[in-house]
Design an enzyme around this catalytic site. Structure first.
Site, PDB file in Angstrom:
ATOM      1  CE  LYS A 174      -4.037  -2.048   0.317  1.00 19.23           C
ATOM      2  NZ  LYS A 174      -5.143  -1.870  -0.648  1.00 19.23           N
ATOM      3  CG  HIS A 305     -10.753  -5.987  -5.045  1.00 19.47           C
ATOM      4  ND1 HIS A 305     -11.931  -5.915  -4.318  1.00 19.47           N
ATOM      5  CD2 HIS A 305      -9.786  -5.495  -4.230  1.00 19.47           C
ATOM      6  CE1 HIS A 305     -11.698  -5.388  -3.132  1.00 19.47           C
ATOM      7  NE2 HIS A 305     -10.410  -5.124  -3.039  1.00 19.47           N
TER       8      HIS A 305
END
Length: 373
Positions: A174, A305
């Site tokens: 991230k 996803h």
């Protein structure tokens, strides 16, 4: 006489996470750390004894709304032929059409649709992937859960090494912190730790504006990344298209979209090198297959996803070699485990999705509703 659906059960389940999860949306103040995931389960049976199970989910908010919508529309399936999946998707959609054909209402439909496909594959004695038609028996997989922004840099290395040892084929980190230099430091450290050629992805979770995304894509370009994910707002198709055209590093996006139409708008703008549809979010397998066909026609790569228990089957049917996201978070909900080997996730061979609800899932269930003939 054809078989008919005689029983549908809708359940709301709350899965607690071991640690609060933070990504860039938390650091920018737009969301609170994630502490749980709301699951919507649908179980159904037919008059002749066929069974199916499906699920959808919501993070941070929306779970009670999905459950409420599912309760309202579930009765329309009673008496219907479970093989008519496309027809039943439309019937569920029109049962709640006044709240739209995307978003929360469609995510509720997704759990029914997955259950119908699970039932159809079980009746055929095939895995879902084999029923749909596979191109492969395993799919490249990458891990995200070890790379969140709440994770200290030294623990990031430990998590990456553990994933590699487990057989994971890629690591996603991230990014999107207010201080961009910290992002570069973390990505550079993991790149050095894993070597020049190991697959690494980054995900900004929509938190950069266009100038910041431009600068960060340029700074990340030398790091040989598999992709840069959601550098901009999910609906900024023109901005994503500009980045995709300008940089060698592929741009990935699409997970936040909740309809075929929204994905088509993204595809036709050439806004993604990797498309990231989420089966439960778009309304299940039926719309996901339409999106995959559009993506294949446009020459776009695929990386669904989350929800690996579903997406391993769908990714196996895609013509171009895809990626599947490995998240162990949902594992306590199911009795079965997906196998990982040599950087790839093995497609389950049991009939249907190849999963059954665990006793833990039952204990975490907070509400349920049944519709019967």
């Amino acid at each position: 006489m054809s078989d008919a659906i005689s029983w549908v059960k809708v359940s709301a389940c709350t899965l607690p996470l071991a640690n609060p999860i933070s990504d860039a949306k938390v650091l920018t103040g737009r969301q609170k750390p994630m502490t749980e995931i709301a699951l919507l389960f649908v179980e159904m049976k037919t008059r002749d004894g066929a069974e199916g199970v499906g699920f959808s989910y919501s993070k941070r908010a929306g779970g009670p709304g999905q459950f409420a919508h599912a309760k309202e529309i579930a009765p329309v399936l009673i008496g219907e032929d479970p093989n008519d999946i496309a027809k039943l998707w439309d019937k569920l959609c029109w049962a709640g059409a006044s709240v739209g054909r995307s978003g929360l209402s469609v995510q509720a439909i997704g759990a029914f649709d997955v259950a119908l496909w699970d039932m159809k594959a079980k009746r055929a004695g095939l895995s879902l992937a084999k029923l749909l038609g596979t191109h492969r028996d395993s799919v490249r997989c990458y891990n995200t859960s070890g790379g969140f922004l709440h994770t200290p840099l030294d623990q990031l290395m430990v998590n990456a090494s553990a994933s590699v040892a487990q057989g994971i084929g890629g690591i996603k980190l991230k990014v999107g912190q207010p201080d961009c230099d910290k992002d570069i430091e973390r990505v550079s450290a993991v790149r050095q730790h894993l070597g020049d050629r190991f697959p690494i992805m980054v995900d900004a979770n929509q938190q950069w504006d266009r100038p910041t995304a431009q600068r960060m894509c340029r700074r990340l370009e030398p790091m040989n990344l598999i992709w840069i994910e959601e550098p901009l707002d999910a609906y900024d198709h023109e901005g994503h298209a500009t980045l995709a055209a300008q940089f060698d590093t592929p741009i990935a996006t699409g997970e936040m979209l909740t309809s075929v139409q929204e994905h088509w708008d993204l595809i036709r703008h050439r806004a993604a090198d990797y498309l990231m549809p989420d089966g439960p979010r778009v309304g299940g397998i039926t719309p996901f297959l339409k999106i995959a066909q559009l993506a294949e026609h446009a020459g776009v790569m695929l990386a669904p996803h989350f929800a690996m228990e579903l997406h391993i089957h769908l990714a196996a049917t895609y013509k171009t070699e895809p990626w599947v996201e490995h998240f162990e978070w949902l594992e306590p909900l199911f009795n079965e485990r997906i196998q990982i080997q040599d950087g790839r996730m093995l497609v389950p061979t049991l009939p249907g999705l190849g999963v059954s609800l665990s006793e833990q899932a039952r204990r975490w269930t907070t509400a349920s509703f049944e519709a019967t003939a």
